[in-house]
Design a protein around this motif. Structure first.
Motif, PDB file in Angstrom:
ATOM      1  N   SER A   1       0.821  -1.216   0.000  1.00 30.47           N
ATOM      2  CA  SER A   1       0.000   0.000   0.000  1.00 30.47           C
ATOM      3  C   SER A   1       0.855   1.266   0.000  1.00 30.47           C
ATOM      4  CB  SER A   1      -0.940   0.011   1.208  1.00 30.47           C
ATOM      5  OG  SER A   1      -0.211   0.255   2.390  1.00 30.47           O
TER       6      SER A   1
ATOM      7  N   ALA B   1     -13.187   9.486  -1.643  1.00 29.96           N
ATOM      8  CA  ALA B   1     -12.465   8.500  -0.823  1.00 29.96           C
ATOM      9  C   ALA B   1     -10.968   8.527  -1.134  1.00 29.96           C
ATOM     10  CB  ALA B   1     -13.035   7.104  -1.059  1.00 29.96           C
ATOM     11  N   ILE B   2     -10.622   8.669  -2.410  1.00 36.04           N
ATOM     12  CA  ILE B   2      -9.207   8.713  -2.799  1.00 36.04           C
ATOM     13  C   ILE B   2      -8.553   9.987  -2.268  1.00 36.04           C
ATOM     14  CG2 ILE B   2      -7.630   8.911  -4.772  1.00 36.04           C
ATOM     15  CD1 ILE B   2      -9.701   7.086  -6.281  1.00 36.04           C
TER      16      ILE B   2
ATOM     17  N   VAL C   1      -8.124   1.723   0.733  1.00 36.80           N
ATOM     18  CA  VAL C   1      -9.114   2.788   0.532  1.00 36.80           C
ATOM     19  C   VAL C   1     -10.513   2.180   0.427  1.00 36.80           C
ATOM     20  CG1 VAL C   1      -9.812   4.728  -0.920  1.00 36.80           C
ATOM     21  CG2 VAL C   1      -7.394   4.159  -0.689  1.00 36.80           C
TER      22      VAL C   1
ATOM     23  N   SER D   1      -7.883   9.701   1.421  1.00 37.56           N
ATOM     24  CA  SER D   1      -7.138   8.509   1.840  1.00 37.56           C
ATOM     25  C   SER D   1      -5.734   8.812   2.333  1.00 37.56           C
ATOM     26  CB  SER D   1      -7.040   7.526   0.670  1.00 37.56           C
ATOM     27  OG  SER D   1      -6.201   8.074  -0.346  1.00 37.56           O
TER      28      SER D   1
END
Length: 186
Positions: free
Chosen positions: A29, A84-85, A43, A88
């Protein structure tokens, strides 16, 4: 060796292997300047009233070394995926083209590389702690069973657990070294 006491070394090894698997997932990640579909695994998107992994709301592709694309299946989810991205902490600004979200992966600067190296070291330390906890459990099992075995048997099992621990700690150190080299590679 005594027949009364048998340590479940397979269980200890499986648990230590679990710590290694977790470490590899955490390392995957970490963004190293190269595009990877696995960097989006942590995510989650607020979809249909619950947190859902991105790969369950769209297709994640890596068409080129510095680009990740997400083809969102439901047009109404595009905004949620984009949000969301951005939230994150990946440091990527998504670009939307209809239902396709493009994530250009920028070059890492020296400061960000060092920061990622420290994060990788923290992940490795968490894995070492998990492995040592498994070792402690094994040693506790040996102590509880010491009434049912000779001193030689006790030493044998303690050595077995310690050797396994050393092997897995070495694997963590090697994985960390490789990841830090990958992060620092320009």
């Amino acid at each position: 060796m005594s027949d009364d006491f048998i340590l479940d070394t397979e269980d200890l090894e499986r648990r230590m292997q679990g710590a290694m698997t977790s470490l590899r997932t955490e390392f995957a990640s970490l963004r190293t300047g190269r595009a990877s579909a696995t960097m989006l695994e942590p995510v989650t998107v607020e979809a249909y009233g619950q947190q859902t992994p991105i790969n369950q709301v769209g297709t994640v592709n890596v068409p080129e070394p510095r680009m990740v694309t997400i083809n969102v299946w439901d047009r109404s989810m595009v905004g949620a995926v984009e949000k969301a991205i951005m939230n994150s902490g990946l440091g990527i600004n998504p670009q939307t083209n209809g239902t396709i979200i493009m994530l250009p992966i920028p070059e890492l600067n020296e400061e960000r590389r060092r920061e990622l190296g420290r994060v990788a070291a923290q992940y490795a330390e968490h894995a070492r702690v998990a492995i040592r906890n498994v070792r402690r459990d094994g040693m506790d099992q040996i102590k509880k069973g010491k009434d049912h075995m000779s001193e030689d048997d006790q030493k044998f099992w303690e050595t077995e657990v310690q050797d396994m621990t050393n092997r897995f700690i070495k694997m963590v150190d090697e994985a960390l070294e490789a990841k830090q080299a990958e992060i620092m590679q320009v």
